[in-house]
Design an enzyme around this catalytic site. Structure first.
Site, mmCIF file in Angstrom:
data_model
loop_
_atom_site.group_PDB
_atom_site.id
_atom_site.type_symbol
_atom_site.label_atom_id
_atom_site.label_comp_id
_atom_site.label_asym_id
_atom_site.label_seq_id
_atom_site.Cartn_x
_atom_site.Cartn_y
_atom_site.Cartn_z
ATOM 1 N N SER A 149 0.935 -1.139 -0.021
ATOM 2 C CA SER A 149 -0.053 0.173 0.000
ATOM 3 C C SER A 149 0.819 1.312 -0.072
ATOM 4 O O SER A 149 2.113 1.270 0.462
ATOM 5 C CB SER A 149 -0.841 -0.065 1.342
ATOM 6 O OG SER A 149 -1.526 1.104 1.342
ATOM 7 N N TYR A 163 -2.415 -0.284 10.507
ATOM 8 C CA TYR A 163 -2.402 -0.681 9.185
ATOM 9 C C TYR A 163 -0.783 -0.266 8.334
ATOM 10 O O TYR A 163 -0.376 -1.262 7.564
ATOM 11 C CB TYR A 163 -3.481 -0.077 8.250
ATOM 12 C CG TYR A 163 -3.432 -0.522 6.791
ATOM 13 C CD1 TYR A 163 -4.147 -1.576 6.699
ATOM 14 C CD2 TYR A 163 -3.265 0.513 5.995
ATOM 15 C CE1 TYR A 163 -4.304 -2.178 5.175
ATOM 16 C CE2 TYR A 163 -3.639 -0.140 4.578
ATOM 17 C CZ TYR A 163 -3.961 -1.185 4.183
ATOM 18 O OH TYR A 163 -4.156 -1.539 2.896
#
Ligand SMILES: NC(=O)c1ccc[n+]([C@@H]2O[C@H](COP(=O)([O-])OP(=O)(O)OC[C@H]3O[C@@H](n4cnc5c(N)ncnc54)[C@H](OP(=O)(O)O)[C@@H]3O)[C@@H](O)[C@H]2O)c1
Length: 250
Positions: A149, A163
């Site tokens: 990501s 995250y």
């Protein structure tokens, strides 16, 4: 007999029951890869297999939770029995529960570590020997692509604390195995998306895409990047692709 740039290859894709994994399964199957889909929702997996087969592709599925190391090993044993190799491994399964640390549920933090980090380690560990065995079979290289990501390169929002930590971990692991596996002709790459419309971002109660960052990407945009990586000529190894929606500033 399959045709296409990936004809004769076997691709294993985690998190293939929806979103980026599902789109990637379609993209690779359209290029002739036999795709093996892993996720927990067996009904969704069966529907993706049906759709790929109706489109003329070849697909299998195994219901598995990537956080369960022995279950993942069992699945890889089944893949070994049927195919004896994995030409392309796509580590895509993931979980996101963004929010302020002061209000966080520790279980959410643990789940992100379990799926995003331990899941990638379980899958890669169980698949590695099958990936190296693929080299020289259909192609002179094999591929491991991990969906990290933008949050694996920086901390994009205050709420992406854990995250972001999990995706940074995956980025570091990917770079380490890239260096180790160069000698074995295994190409190791990362895809680092910005905001993508998927169940993760639109279906969850804990996270909604930031409307100030424009229209999100769609899963097919990321599948396209993965397809680009695994269809390069054998002397080309793509290390990382960062993709943002055109209006995403962060
Ligand atoms: N959407 C975004 O904005 C965005 C941005 C950057 C990176 N990413 C990354 O892209 C990847 C795919 O996400 P997505 O956006 O396509 O979301 P998604 O549609 O929610 O897909 C997540 C996939 O992971 C699977 N999964 C979750 N936990 C699992 C487990 N324990 N075992 C096996 N499979 C599991 C889910 O399948 P089951 O529920 O059936 O198990 C599902 O197929 C993730 O790694 C995510 O972090 C997404």
């Amino acid at each position: 007999m399959a045709t296409g740039r990936l004809a004769g290859t076997v691709a294993v894709i985690t998190g293939a029951s929806s979103g980026i994994g599902e789109a990637t399964a379609h993209a690779l199957a359209r290029e002739g890869s036999t795709v093996v889909l892993l996720a927990r929702r067996s009904d969704r997996l069966a529907a993706v297999v049906d759709a790929i087969e109706s489109d003329g592709g070849q697909a299998r599925s195994h219901q598995v939770d990537v956080t369960d190391a022995s279950a993942v090993t069992e699945v890889m044993r089944a893949v070994d029995e049927e195919f004896g190799r994995i030409d392309i491994l796509v580590n895509n399964a993931g979980y996101l529960a963004n929010g302020p640390a002061l209000e966080a549920d520790l279980g959410d933090w643990q789940r992100m570590v379990d799926v995003n980090v331990t899941g990638v380690l379980n899958t890669t560990h169980a698949a590695l020997s099958l990936v190296t065995q693929a080299v020289g079979h259909t192609r002179g290289v094999a591929d491991i692509v991990t969906v990290s990501s933008l949050a694996g390169r920086r901390v994009p929002t205050l709420e992406s604390n854990v995250y972001s930590a999990t995706k940074h971990a995956v980025t570091a692991f990917s770079e380490a195995i890239r260096r180790e596996l160069v000698a074995k002709h295994v190409r190791v790459g990362l895809v680092e998306p910005g905001i993508v419309r998927s169940e993760m971002t639109t279906g969850g109660e804990k996270y909604a895409p930031d409307a100030t960052q424009g229209d999100p990407l769609v899963a097919e945009d990321i599948a396209d990047a993965i397809l680009y990586i695994v269809t390069r000529p054998e002397h080309v190894a793509v290390g990382e692709i960062v993709i943002r929606p055109s209006e995403q500033e962060r």
